[in-house]
Design an enzyme around this catalytic site. Structure first.
Site, short mmCIF file in Angstrom:
data_model
loop_
_atom_site.label_atom_id
_atom_site.label_comp_id
_atom_site.label_asym_id
_atom_site.label_seq_id
_atom_site.Cartn_x
_atom_site.Cartn_y
_atom_site.Cartn_z
N ARG A 80 0.88 -1.18 0.00
CA ARG A 80 0.00 0.00 0.00
C ARG A 80 0.91 1.22 0.00
O ARG A 80 1.53 1.55 1.00
CB ARG A 80 -0.88 -0.02 1.25
N ASP A 136 1.48 4.44 2.68
CA ASP A 136 2.19 4.44 3.96
C ASP A 136 3.43 3.56 4.00
O ASP A 136 4.02 3.36 5.06
CB ASP A 136 1.26 4.05 5.12
N THR A 137 3.85 3.04 2.84
CA THR A 137 5.06 2.20 2.84
C THR A 137 6.02 2.57 1.71
O THR A 137 6.99 1.85 1.47
CB THR A 137 4.69 0.71 2.69
N ARG A 138 5.77 3.68 1.03
CA ARG A 138 6.55 4.00 -0.18
C ARG A 138 8.05 4.04 0.10
O ARG A 138 8.85 3.42 -0.61
CB ARG A 138 6.09 5.34 -0.76
N GLY A 153 -7.74 1.21 -9.29
CA GLY A 153 -9.19 1.12 -9.14
C GLY A 153 -9.60 -0.07 -8.31
O GLY A 153 -8.86 -0.54 -7.44
N GLU A 213 -4.54 -8.08 -5.27
CA GLU A 213 -3.19 -8.61 -5.46
C GLU A 213 -2.93 -9.76 -4.50
O GLU A 213 -2.39 -10.81 -4.88
CB GLU A 213 -2.15 -7.51 -5.22
#
Length: 584
Positions: free
Chosen positions: A36, A39-41, A67, A101
């Site tokens: 996600r 908050d984890t980039r 989407g 995913e």
């Protein structure tokens, strides 16, 4: 032709200009990273960089527009990746994209045996299992998410429960950099297992065989003893090429060979290993006696056929095939990276191991070939296996070879006919110049255990696999070498050149010794070879290495017999060295 220079064992290779070839698709990624981004980039970017530094090719989905459903391209990447790394964060369950995913990843895990690694970022796996805390509101980040998506939500909840029951790593209070390095090392080890090669193996039933052979050597006895080893074909090539090269250099004069070895080994306590001794038992025994080895020396003779040792005055060690349990364990390590097969695959696993006759090479090849494939693909492979005639167990690797794509098949045959034992970077450089995707192709061959890249960056192929590859080429035109794609026998190559009988079928040709003026005189023969990619000239050089221990070249020749045999010798030699170091 474009000449390539070389300072190592490749000697001289000329590479023709590239021919138009069909581009092979990119090989599967080692790993897909699902996360996600919001908050984890930063963490995931650092993780991705660490994976790449460790030569783990990772796909990082950085799509900005996400989407309710993941893109078809992402689905394809998930299916083709060898593993998936899922970073679970506080807002992960609120994203339909991330949940889709995860659902797809776990589906591939169940159906194809894909490896899944979980990283928990400020998340309690128990909340995933119980659907509590931040996992209460599943898939609610999108506006208009209505009742019509109830089926999706049920699948997502099920996926989260399954993921919550898997083992993973939690960042906790650890330093991020140290944590990432720890995780990447763990992932690298697991992936190495899934790319098992002839050397990356699990030593099933190895110790007991080493101990049995060690006992027969009777190192406490101060005399020269000869020991024969019989067993499955392909058990070892440690000294055969060195010996044959020497005989060739010395014009087959056994007296010259004897004098040479006497000067190197006279009165020294050594371990000598001669492989492929068919028809040489008596001459070798006389040779061993003539060179006057030091007391305590041991000589091991390895034939291809057990009958060769019938006249040997000495101990004979019979190498045992793996029993059913051992065979299943070795197969499972290669097929699943686990000691036992997965429950859904257990029956088929037993079927494959029963066909292997306990041969480690076959078990390793088939396990690697089936790793990550669906049950339907396993069944198709087993149907092919049943077509192999009874007793033709060494034909089993043909299933793996026949499944190669055109690019990988081309590289496989080039290695089998010309490049076995040569430097990886030289091979890649040479093949890339003629339109072959060598880097990715070699990696795929290693994943399938058809080749092994050793610590010196040389590529090796087991002699049985090499023999099968060469047989495939011979079958292209059994009675006329000039109509085959590759010519490696010197006499065949010389005949083609001198008789001006080159054809457009020839892609590679190797000459051991020929005068340059002779080549120029018969240049027209090469003009007919419209598809020629590789032209090799190589001189055989005798190099027995330092006496009294296994030299580097001897170790290299061990590599042709696969990891199990190399480890067998390494353990045995260490024991002998330790025994001798005590002054026995």
């Amino acid at each position: 032709m474009l000449p390539t220079t070389s300072t190592s064992s490749l000697h001289q290779i000329a590479v023709a200009a590239p021919h138009p070839t069909k581009t092979s698709p990119q090989p599967p990624y080692h790993a897909l990273v699902a996360n996600r981004q919001v908050d984890t980039r930063n963490f995931v970017n650092h993780l991705h960089n660490a994976l790449e530094r460790n030569k783990i090719r990772a796909f990082l989905d950085q799509s900005l527009e996400r989407g309710l459903e993941i893109a078809p391209a992402i689905n394809e990447v998930i299916e083709q990746s060898r593993s998936a790394i899922v970073v679970i964060s506080q807002t992960f369950a609120s994203s339909p994209w991330c949940l889709d995913e995860l659902d797809k990843i776990l589906d591939c895990k169940e159906k194809k045996g894909q490896l899944v690694f979980l990283i928990f970022m400020d998340v309690d796996p128990r909340e995933m299992r119980e659907q509590s805390g931040s996992f209460t509101w599943i898939g609610q980040s999108e506006k208009g998410f209505g009742q019509e998506n109830a089926d999706k939500v049920r699948r997502w909840r099920d996926a989260l429960r399954k993921a919550g029951n898997l083992t993973g790593w939690s960042l906790g209070n650890r330093l991020e950099a140290e944590f990432i390095q720890y995780v990447v090392e763990k992932i690298s080890r697991r992936l190495s297992c899934s790319y098992t090669s002839l050397f990356a193996f699990h030593s099933v039933a190895l110790d007991s065989q080493v101990q049995a052979l060690f006992s027969l050597l009777r190192l406490e006895v101060e005399e020269v003893r000869i020991l024969g080893i019989s067993g499955t074909r392909g058990i070892g090539d440690p000294f055969a090429n060195i010996l044959s090269d020497g005989v060739s250099e010395f014009s087959n004069d056994i007296h010259v060979v004897t004098n040479f070895m006497r000067s190197k080994l006279h009165n020294m306590r050594v371990l000598l290993v001669f492989d492929d001794v068919e028809g040489l038992l008596d001459p070798l025994c006389r040779l061993i006696k003539a060179i006057n080895l030091g007391l305590g020396s041991r000589v091991i003779l390895i034939p291809q056929q057990e009958e060769t040792l019938s006249g040997l005055r000495g101990e004979i060690f019979k190498v045992r095939s793996l029993n059913d349990d051992q065979a299943l364990e070795l197969f499972s390590w290669n097929a699943f990276c686990e000691r036992y097969p997965k429950s859904d695959y257990k029956m088929l696993s037993n079927c494959f191991t029963s066909f292997s006759k306990g041969l480690p090479l076959v078990l390793t090849l088939m396990g690697s070939f089936l790793n990550g494939k669906s049950i339907k693909e396993w069944q198709r492979a087993f149907d092919q296996l049943k077509e192999i005639p009874q007793g033709k167990v060494h034909e089993i690797p043909r299933i793996v070879i026949n499944g190669l794509e055109a690019n990988e098949r081309m590289i496989f045959l080039d290695i089998a006919c010309f490049l076995n034992g040569y430097d990886k970077e030289e091979i890649i450089k040479s093949l890339n110049q003629c339109g072959v995707l060598a880097n990715s192709g070699i990696e795929i061959l290693a994943q399938k255990s058809l080749v092994y890249i050793d610590e010196n960056n040389k590529i090796w192929m087991h002699d049985l696999i090499q023999e099968m590859g060469r047989r495939i080429v011979i079958q292209e035109c059994p009675n006329n070498p000039s109509k085959r794609s590759r010519i490696w026998h010197h006499e065949d190559a010389l005949q083609v050149v001198r008789q001006n009988s080159g054809t457009k079928a020839i892609e590679g040709i190797k000459l051991d010794k020929i005068d340059v003026q002779d080549l120029i005189l018969h240049a027209n023969s090469f003009k007919k070879m419209k598809k020629l990619r590789l032209f090799m000239m190589a001189d055989h050089v005798l190099d027995c290495g330092p006496a009294g221990h296994l030299s580097e070249k001897l170790q290299a020749h061990f590599a042709r017999n696969g990891g199990i045999m190399l480890a067998f010798w390494e353990v045995l030699v260490k024991r002998i060295s330790k025994f001798w170091s005590r002054g026995a």
